[in-house]
Design a protein around this motif. Sequence first.
Motif, mmCIF file in Angstrom:
data_model
loop_
_atom_site.group_PDB
_atom_site.id
_atom_site.type_symbol
_atom_site.label_atom_id
_atom_site.label_comp_id
_atom_site.label_asym_id
_atom_site.label_seq_id
_atom_site.Cartn_x
_atom_site.Cartn_y
_atom_site.Cartn_z
ATOM 1 N N THR A 181 0.871 -1.166 0.000
ATOM 2 C CA THR A 181 0.000 0.000 0.000
ATOM 3 C C THR A 181 0.907 1.215 0.000
ATOM 4 N N GLU A 182 0.659 2.137 -0.918
ATOM 5 C CA GLU A 182 1.476 3.346 -1.042
ATOM 6 C C GLU A 182 0.736 4.498 -0.370
ATOM 7 N N VAL A 183 1.434 5.187 0.509
ATOM 8 C CA VAL A 183 0.815 6.229 1.327
ATOM 9 C C VAL A 183 1.558 7.552 1.140
ATOM 10 N N ARG A 184 0.802 8.607 0.858
ATOM 11 C CA ARG A 184 1.359 9.963 0.813
ATOM 12 C C ARG A 184 0.767 10.706 2.008
ATOM 13 N N PHE A 185 1.622 11.478 2.671
ATOM 14 C CA PHE A 185 1.187 12.120 3.908
ATOM 15 C C PHE A 185 1.888 13.454 4.115
ATOM 16 N N TYR A 186 1.273 14.268 4.968
ATOM 17 C CA TYR A 186 1.888 15.503 5.435
ATOM 18 C C TYR A 186 2.325 15.273 6.872
ATOM 19 N N CYS A 187 3.488 15.779 7.193
ATOM 20 C CA CYS A 187 4.008 15.710 8.547
ATOM 21 C C CYS A 187 4.083 17.144 9.066
ATOM 22 N N ALA A 234 12.274 20.686 14.978
ATOM 23 C CA ALA A 234 13.106 20.476 13.800
ATOM 24 C C ALA A 234 12.407 19.466 12.881
ATOM 25 N N THR A 235 12.835 19.418 11.624
ATOM 26 C CA THR A 235 12.266 18.429 10.705
ATOM 27 C C THR A 235 12.486 17.044 11.303
ATOM 28 N N PRO A 236 11.439 16.242 11.433
ATOM 29 C CA PRO A 236 11.580 14.934 12.071
ATOM 30 C C PRO A 236 12.463 13.980 11.267
ATOM 31 N N GLN A 268 10.049 15.401 2.314
ATOM 32 C CA GLN A 268 10.478 16.674 1.732
ATOM 33 C C GLN A 268 9.858 17.846 2.491
ATOM 34 N N PRO A 269 10.691 18.611 3.218
ATOM 35 C CA PRO A 269 10.159 19.776 3.942
ATOM 36 C C PRO A 269 9.689 20.870 2.975
ATOM 37 N N LYS A 319 6.141 21.997 7.853
ATOM 38 C CA LYS A 319 5.363 20.950 7.196
ATOM 39 C C LYS A 319 6.265 20.233 6.193
ATOM 40 N N ALA A 320 6.129 18.928 6.116
ATOM 41 C CA ALA A 320 6.885 18.143 5.139
ATOM 42 C C ALA A 320 5.927 17.162 4.469
ATOM 43 N N GLU A 321 6.190 16.879 3.202
ATOM 44 C CA GLU A 321 5.388 15.906 2.470
ATOM 45 C C GLU A 321 6.204 14.623 2.375
#
Length: 105
Positions: free
Chosen positions: A17-23, A29-31, A57-58, A64-66
């Motif tokens: 399963t391919e998942v795209r998300f926002y962090c 700091a960027t996680p 990718q921040p 926010k990072a994608e």
Amino acid sequence: MEIEIFDKKENKLFDRTEVRFYCLYEGEATPKILDVKSKLVALLDTKKDLIVVDNLQPHYGEPKAEGYAKVYGRVESLEDVEKPSVIAKNKEEEAPADEEDEAEE
């Protein structure tokens, strides 16, 4: 850190399963990829050895990072498809306790 999934696709050919998300990480700091992976494991109710965070990718000027992650059905599928470098960056470092045990012997 919060994770918001905005796209989820089933890929039966690769058994994943391919998942795209926002962090979202306000005031932090960027996680790290391993931190995001741990959060996704809980969110998607899967095992750590079945998920691979491909990239994070921040966004410029935003907390926010994608990201893009893949959740495999079996460990064998993951090992057949993924490059060794991607598997290595998603693997947690071994505890140094093993080295201490060897030193005592």
